[in-house]
Design a protein around this motif. Structure first.
Motif, PDB file in Angstrom:
ATOM      1  N   ALA A   1       0.919  -1.288  -0.022  1.00 57.19           N
ATOM      2  CA  ALA A   1       0.068  -0.002  -0.096  1.00 57.19           C
ATOM      3  C   ALA A   1       0.812   1.371   0.131  1.00 57.19           C
ATOM      4  N   ASN A   2       2.153   1.326   0.849  1.00 55.27           N
ATOM      5  CA  ASN A   2       3.032   2.375   0.462  1.00 55.27           C
ATOM      6  C   ASN A   2       3.521   2.490  -0.384  1.00 55.27           C
ATOM      7  N   ILE A   3       4.086   1.589  -1.099  1.00 55.79           N
ATOM      8  CA  ILE A   3       4.560   1.610  -2.562  1.00 55.79           C
ATOM      9  C   ILE A   3       3.805   2.243  -3.535  1.00 55.79           C
ATOM     10  N   CYS A   4       2.597   1.689  -3.465  1.00 52.26           N
ATOM     11  CA  CYS A   4       1.569   2.187  -4.533  1.00 52.26           C
ATOM     12  C   CYS A   4       1.272   3.686  -4.143  1.00 52.26           C
ATOM     13  N   GLY A   5       1.339   4.150  -2.833  1.00 55.21           N
ATOM     14  CA  GLY A   5       0.581   5.185  -2.526  1.00 55.21           C
ATOM     15  C   GLY A   5       1.619   6.185  -2.799  1.00 55.21           C
ATOM     16  N   THR A   6       2.877   5.806  -3.002  1.00 56.05           N
ATOM     17  CA  THR A   6       3.937   6.726  -3.397  1.00 56.05           C
ATOM     18  C   THR A   6       3.487   7.344  -4.912  1.00 56.05           C
ATOM     19  N   ILE A   7       3.093   6.681  -5.711  1.00 56.57           N
ATOM     20  CA  ILE A   7       2.517   7.034  -7.285  1.00 56.57           C
ATOM     21  C   ILE A   7       0.995   7.006  -7.325  1.00 56.57           C
ATOM     22  N   HIS A   8       0.325   6.945  -6.117  1.00 62.75           N
ATOM     23  CA  HIS A   8      -1.279   7.096  -6.267  1.00 62.75           C
ATOM     24  C   HIS A   8      -1.605   6.103  -7.149  1.00 62.75           C
ATOM     25  N   CYS A   9      -1.383   4.953  -7.253  1.00 66.00           N
ATOM     26  CA  CYS A   9      -2.038   3.978  -8.028  1.00 66.00           C
ATOM     27  C   CYS A   9      -2.963   2.987  -7.017  1.00 66.00           C
ATOM     28  N   THR A  10      -3.653   2.168  -7.552  1.00 62.14           N
ATOM     29  CA  THR A  10      -4.202   0.949  -6.796  1.00 62.14           C
ATOM     30  C   THR A  10      -3.109   0.003  -6.721  1.00 62.14           C
ATOM     31  N   ASN A  11      -3.744  -0.985  -5.764  1.00 55.99           N
ATOM     32  CA  ASN A  11      -2.665  -2.229  -5.422  1.00 55.99           C
ATOM     33  C   ASN A  11      -2.840  -3.283  -6.348  1.00 55.99           C
ATOM     34  N   PRO A  12      -1.586  -3.831  -6.838  1.00 54.58           N
ATOM     35  CA  PRO A  12      -1.673  -5.022  -7.588  1.00 54.58           C
ATOM     36  C   PRO A  12      -1.860  -6.282  -6.580  1.00 54.58           C
ATOM     37  N   PRO A  13      -2.383  -7.270  -6.985  1.00 58.52           N
ATOM     38  CA  PRO A  13      -2.353  -8.483  -6.157  1.00 58.52           C
ATOM     39  C   PRO A  13      -1.096  -8.897  -5.599  1.00 58.52           C
ATOM     40  N   LEU A  14      -1.152  -9.330  -4.432  1.00 55.83           N
ATOM     41  CA  LEU A  14       0.177 -10.117  -3.920  1.00 55.83           C
ATOM     42  C   LEU A  14       0.488 -11.442  -4.404  1.00 55.83           C
ATOM     43  N   LYS A  15       0.747 -11.498  -5.703  1.00 57.07           N
ATOM     44  CA  LYS A  15       1.100 -12.489  -6.305  1.00 57.07           C
ATOM     45  C   LYS A  15       2.253 -12.462  -7.356  1.00 57.07           C
ATOM     46  N   GLY A  16       2.860 -13.604  -7.479  1.00 54.39           N
ATOM     47  CA  GLY A  16       4.027 -13.339  -8.638  1.00 54.39           C
ATOM     48  C   GLY A  16       5.239 -13.145  -8.093  1.00 54.39           C
TER      49      GLY A  16
END
Length: 477
Positions: free
Chosen positions: A336-351
């Motif tokens: 959530a913090n990584i995605c919050g840095t660039i204001h995008c939604t969260n990808p799934p925790l997969k891969g």
């Protein structure tokens, strides 16, 4: 048997029944029953503190093949309470020996074989730092240390980094990974302290729990292994803008089995992703936090038990399973913090090669470098665009979004992406167990009226429980 009056209430935990003063003269925290349950399970697995005496009494009644336990506290009220509870539980004073002394003095008196302890449990109020030097000397070769620290405000960098450096010889850096960083700082302190005596540590399991950290560590005399310590120790660089983080070992091994300093630093003056500056933290432990074989054996033991043996059984199953799934990559990210840095939604925790960390819900541990992580996020943004009007000029987000990904990530779900702990819906992360569940106030005993210097309070309030086990043919210590 002790006659009850209106001054006491009976607290039952495990097989122990404790007379607890209603005026809170000695320390008890119900939330730390999980700590005590985990400790008993860990010590039972390895074989094969004081205050009210609850921990020591549970050890005496629930762990087999104990030769004797020494329960030490400097506080006279605590000692009186322990003696009262030993009698109330019908225990032999030769089995559970109460001692009133300065904990450091006790430890230094047991530095040499055969006086060393097989297990030492440090559970002080605040930091365990003053007792670490004596502890790494007083434990038997191959013995077990169980250590709690509740001074997370210092260890996680929330405030007073100079205090953390004074206690542990390391500077913390604020970050989403702060609770694992706290564990690694404590392990660094244990490792360097043991090394002075040609001893090395082997972490069996290191946990971030509620408001404290708890580590289970074996100690061995091994001068050759001590030489590897610089390779297991790193400095930490954290970007002030996008919060990318990097670890740099202090040394590396050569083909000739010698050790040399590494070239560095591993980062430029400015972050390659957002051009911000870095903070530097450390040194800290960079090797494994857990011995997976030990964790799996402990998990098997807990599965074979039930809530009659461990009241916190569901939580133990959840945490041990998540720990068993953790990869060994140091520190973790918060998606959530990584995605919050660039204001995008969260990808799934997969891969990619990824796991959760037991230390924080929503965390991800991965061996992917930061460049790969940001390219995965950029790939995700192509499928889920951000609103550019929310992005400020010259912000880390703007610079991150200006770069093109070096590859396009595949977000189809991998067959091994779902961990067992999530599939079977275990209690993976603790919810607030009760109202006002954090650290309790200090105990108010007779010593309260005898004011001592502030710098010595942590030492005087130590509760130490040490065990000496009878020889066992399956025990290697």
């Amino acid at each position: 048997m002790v006659t009850l009056d209106g001054d006491f209430s009976v607290i039952t935990e495990g097989k122990a029944n404790i007379l607890f003063p209603k005026n809170n003269e000695v320390f008890y925290n119900n939330v730390q029953q999980f700590n005590r349950d985990m400790s008993i399970a860990a010590i039972k697995t390895w074989k094969a503190l004081a205050a009210s005496g609850l921990r020591s009494i549970r050890y005496a009644k629930e762990i087999p093949n104990i030769k004797f336990i020494m329960a030490n506290d400097l506080d006279s009220d605590a000692v009186e309470s322990m003696n009262r509870n030993i009698k109330y539980n019908g225990l032999d004073k030769d089995l559970l020996r109460v001692n009133q002394d300065d904990a450091c003095s006790v430890l230094y008196q047991h530095r040499k074989h055969p006086d060393r302890f097989d297990v030492i449990d440090l559970d002080p109020y605040g930091t365990a730092a003053p007792f670490i030097d004596g502890t790494v000397q007083a434990v038997e070769d191959g013995g077990l240390l169980c250590i709690t620290c509740t001074d997370l405000a210092n260890l996680t960098g929330s405030n007073y980094p100079e205090k953390c450096y004074a206690n542990y010889g390391a500077i913390p850096v604020r970050g989403e990974f702060c609770h694992e960083m706290a564990l690694r700082i404590l392990l660094h302190t244990l490792s360097t302290s043991a090394a002075r005596y040609q001893r090395r540590i082997l972490p069996l399991m290191c946990c971030s729990i509620d408001f404290y950290i708890r580590v289970f560590v074996r100690v061995f005399t091994a001068a050759v292994e001590v030489k590897k310590n610089p390779c297991k120790t790193s400095m930490l660089y954290v970007c002030n803008g996008c919060h990318s983080h990097y670890m740099q070992p202090l040394a590396k091994a050569t083909d000739k089995k010698t050790f040399v300093p590494v070239s560095g630093p591993v980062v430029d003056k400015r972050c390659e992703h957002c051009q911000s500056s870095f903070q530097v933290g450390g040194p800290m432990w960079n090797d494994a936090l857990h011995d997976k074989e030990f964790v799996c054996k402990m998990l098997d033991h807990v599965k074979a038990s039930n809530e009659e043996a461990y009241k916190t059984h569901p939580r133990m199953l959840g945490m041990l399973t998540v720990i068993s799934e953790e990869i060994d990559s140091p520190l973790y990210h918060n998606l959530a913090n990584i995605c919050g840095t660039i204001h995008c939604t969260n990808p799934p925790l997969k891969g990619y090669k990824v796991s959760a960390s037991h230390a924080a819900a929503g965390s991800i541990k991965t061996d992917a470098p930061m460049s790969i992580i940001w390219d995965i996020i950029r790939s995700w943004i192509r499928l889920h665009p951000v609103t550019m009007k929310n992005i400020k000029e010259n912000s880390p987000a703007k610079k991150l979004l200006e770069a093109e990904p070096s590859f396009i990530a595949d977000f189809s779900i991998h067959k091994d992406a779902e961990p067992p702990s999530r599939k079977i819906k275990l209690v993976r992360y603790q919810q607030n167990p009760e109202k006002y569940w954090g650290p309790k106030p200090r105990a108010t005993g007779k010593r309260k009226s005898q004011e001592v210097e502030k710098d010595n309070k942590n030492e005087e309030h130590l509760s130490m429980s040490s065990k000496k086990f009878a020889p066992d043919k399956d025990c290697d210590s």
